[in-house]
Design a protein around this motif. Sequence first.
Motif, PDB file in Angstrom:
ATOM      1  N   GLY A 113       0.481  -1.175  -0.099  1.00 54.79           N
ATOM      2  CA  GLY A 113       0.186  -0.031  -0.513  1.00 54.79           C
ATOM      3  C   GLY A 113       1.001   1.236   0.447  1.00 54.79           C
ATOM      4  N   ASP A 114       1.994   1.240   0.104  1.00 59.72           N
ATOM      5  CA  ASP A 114       2.918   2.230   0.016  1.00 59.72           C
ATOM      6  C   ASP A 114       3.492   2.338  -1.382  1.00 59.72           C
ATOM      7  OD1 ASP A 114       5.317   3.870   0.366  1.00 59.72           O
ATOM      8  OD2 ASP A 114       6.105   3.226   2.013  1.00 59.72           O
ATOM      9  N   LEU A 115       3.612   2.997  -2.192  1.00 56.41           N
ATOM     10  CA  LEU A 115       3.193   3.713  -3.626  1.00 56.41           C
ATOM     11  C   LEU A 115       4.687   4.287  -3.528  1.00 56.41           C
ATOM     12  CD1 LEU A 115       2.577   4.398  -6.225  1.00 56.41           C
ATOM     13  CD2 LEU A 115       2.575   7.100  -5.958  1.00 56.41           C
ATOM     14  N   ARG A 116       5.875   4.421  -2.283  1.00 55.47           N
ATOM     15  CA  ARG A 116       7.131   4.597  -2.584  1.00 55.47           C
ATOM     16  C   ARG A 116       8.133   3.535  -2.357  1.00 55.47           C
ATOM     17  NH1 ARG A 116       8.155   7.841   2.011  1.00 55.47           N
ATOM     18  NH2 ARG A 116       6.582   7.069   3.276  1.00 55.47           N
ATOM     19  N   GLN A 161       0.965  10.319  -6.564  1.00 51.69           N
ATOM     20  CA  GLN A 161       0.412   9.806  -5.768  1.00 51.69           C
ATOM     21  C   GLN A 161      -0.605  11.053  -5.226  1.00 51.69           C
ATOM     22  OE1 GLN A 161       1.575   8.469  -2.350  1.00 51.69           O
ATOM     23  NE2 GLN A 161      -1.028   8.710  -1.850  1.00 51.69           N
ATOM     24  N   SER A 162      -0.360  12.505  -6.849  1.00 57.98           N
ATOM     25  CA  SER A 162      -1.549  13.142  -6.192  1.00 57.98           C
ATOM     26  C   SER A 162      -2.521  13.311  -7.055  1.00 57.98           C
ATOM     27  CB  SER A 162      -1.009  14.667  -6.556  1.00 57.98           C
ATOM     28  OG  SER A 162      -0.504  14.544  -7.821  1.00 57.98           O
ATOM     29  N   GLN A 163      -2.422  12.212  -8.084  1.00 49.05           N
ATOM     30  CA  GLN A 163      -3.733  11.170  -8.677  1.00 49.05           C
ATOM     31  C   GLN A 163      -4.183  10.447  -8.297  1.00 49.05           C
ATOM     32  OE1 GLN A 163      -3.977  13.263 -11.810  1.00 49.05           O
ATOM     33  NE2 GLN A 163      -2.485  14.566 -10.683  1.00 49.05           N
ATOM     34  N   LEU A 164      -3.435   9.706  -7.430  1.00 52.19           N
ATOM     35  CA  LEU A 164      -4.456   8.916  -6.918  1.00 52.19           C
ATOM     36  C   LEU A 164      -6.318   9.531  -6.195  1.00 52.19           C
ATOM     37  CD1 LEU A 164      -1.748   6.653  -4.908  1.00 52.19           C
ATOM     38  CD2 LEU A 164      -2.992   6.430  -7.229  1.00 52.19           C
ATOM     39  N   ASP A 179     -10.557   8.033  -1.894  1.00 53.93           N
ATOM     40  CA  ASP A 179     -11.472   7.179  -0.925  1.00 53.93           C
ATOM     41  C   ASP A 179     -10.391   5.905  -1.612  1.00 53.93           C
ATOM     42  OD1 ASP A 179     -12.229   6.587  -3.304  1.00 53.93           O
ATOM     43  OD2 ASP A 179     -13.993   6.262  -2.171  1.00 53.93           O
ATOM     44  N   ALA A 180      -9.205   5.776  -2.137  1.00 54.46           N
ATOM     45  CA  ALA A 180      -8.774   4.519  -2.598  1.00 54.46           C
ATOM     46  C   ALA A 180      -7.510   4.164  -1.738  1.00 54.46           C
ATOM     47  CB  ALA A 180      -8.044   4.769  -4.493  1.00 54.46           C
ATOM     48  N   ARG A 181      -7.233   3.053  -1.714  1.00 53.30           N
ATOM     49  CA  ARG A 181      -6.553   1.953  -0.811  1.00 53.30           C
ATOM     50  C   ARG A 181      -6.410   1.469  -2.134  1.00 53.30           C
ATOM     51  NH1 ARG A 181      -6.249  -2.916   1.650  1.00 53.30           N
ATOM     52  NH2 ARG A 181      -7.992  -3.940   0.492  1.00 53.30           N
ATOM     53  N   LEU A 182      -4.679   1.288  -1.813  1.00 49.68           N
ATOM     54  CA  LEU A 182      -3.390   1.080  -3.508  1.00 49.68           C
ATOM     55  C   LEU A 182      -3.073  -0.399  -2.395  1.00 49.68           C
ATOM     56  CD1 LEU A 182      -1.637   1.798  -5.701  1.00 49.68           C
ATOM     57  CD2 LEU A 182       0.245   2.235  -3.639  1.00 49.68           C
ATOM     58  N   ASN A 241     -16.168   1.875  -1.593  1.00 46.84           N
ATOM     59  CA  ASN A 241     -17.041   1.526  -1.971  1.00 46.84           C
ATOM     60  C   ASN A 241     -16.128  -0.317  -2.526  1.00 46.84           C
ATOM     61  OD1 ASN A 241     -16.344   0.941  -4.522  1.00 46.84           O
ATOM     62  ND2 ASN A 241     -17.993   2.261  -5.177  1.00 46.84           N
ATOM     63  N   GLY A 242     -16.012  -0.705  -1.878  1.00 43.04           N
ATOM     64  CA  GLY A 242     -15.192  -2.022  -2.398  1.00 43.04           C
ATOM     65  C   GLY A 242     -14.950  -2.521  -4.249  1.00 43.04           C
ATOM     66  N   ARG A 243     -15.238  -1.698  -5.009  1.00 46.97           N
ATOM     67  CA  ARG A 243     -14.392  -1.464  -6.291  1.00 46.97           C
ATOM     68  C   ARG A 243     -13.580  -1.867  -6.717  1.00 46.97           C
ATOM     69  NH1 ARG A 243     -19.239   1.653  -9.736  1.00 46.97           N
ATOM     70  NH2 ARG A 243     -18.240  -0.026 -11.596  1.00 46.97           N
ATOM     71  N   LEU A 244     -13.009  -2.486  -7.841  1.00 45.95           N
ATOM     72  CA  LEU A 244     -11.634  -2.476  -8.019  1.00 45.95           C
ATOM     73  C   LEU A 244     -11.408  -1.679  -8.880  1.00 45.95           C
ATOM     74  CD1 LEU A 244     -10.901  -6.217  -7.249  1.00 45.95           C
ATOM     75  CD2 LEU A 244     -10.295  -4.594  -5.855  1.00 45.95           C
ATOM     76  N   GLN A 245     -10.285  -1.313  -9.411  1.00 44.60           N
ATOM     77  CA  GLN A 245     -10.281  -0.371 -10.552  1.00 44.60           C
ATOM     78  C   GLN A 245      -8.506  -0.637 -10.864  1.00 44.60           C
ATOM     79  OE1 GLN A 245     -10.212   3.408  -8.138  1.00 44.60           O
ATOM     80  NE2 GLN A 245     -13.054   3.963 -10.088  1.00 44.60           N
TER      81      GLN A 245
END
Length: 212
Positions: free
Chosen positions: A103-106, A123-126, A129-132, A154-158
């Motif tokens: 969950g860490d972009l770095r 990072q600024s474009q995520l 409410d999204a979890r990586l 809402n549980g939806r995957l992207q």
Amino acid sequence: MSRKPEADAAFSRALDGRLRAHYRNETLSVAARERILANTPEKSRGLIRRPLFAGALGFLLCALLVLGGVGLREYQTDQLYARLADEIAYNHRKAMPVEFASGDLRAIAVYLDRLDFALSGAQSQLPVDARLLGARYCKVDGQLAAQLQLERANGRLQTLYVAPARAGLAGIAAERRIERSESGPAASTAPVRVVIWQSAGLFFGLAEDARR
């Protein structure tokens, strides 16, 4: 008795002025013009009409070239967005697992060390409410890119695709939302909603299933 030369010259100028003033606003009748045209050779008529026709034709051609150039650019841009949306939708449907779960972009940027751009710019474009969930390598328009997997509140995957805005991707400017569906009798998956944009020299494509 004859007039003096000076008087003759003055009289001639006055007469010329009055004649010019008299005929300045005079026009030939339609019948007179038709008689003149009937006795004018065809080649001479072309010389009379040619300047006006050439000017109008030149203006028309310039207008068509300008409008055609604008239309061609718009068509090429539309085709670019459509092609990228198809590619992103195809990759999203494949639902490939992440190569590195984090969950860490770095940390993801360190793992995806073959990328030739700074992934930190994403990072600024995520979505807020999204979890990586993780990431993997992929390609967009032939360029090596990062595919980030996200889970919304809402549980939806992207899947978010990030690549340098170079070559063909440099033509992306304004954000567009495009929905792509599979075609043919074998189509069974839901349409995919794709959002494409560019920011800070990076290309972004966000995809999710378009639930009805």
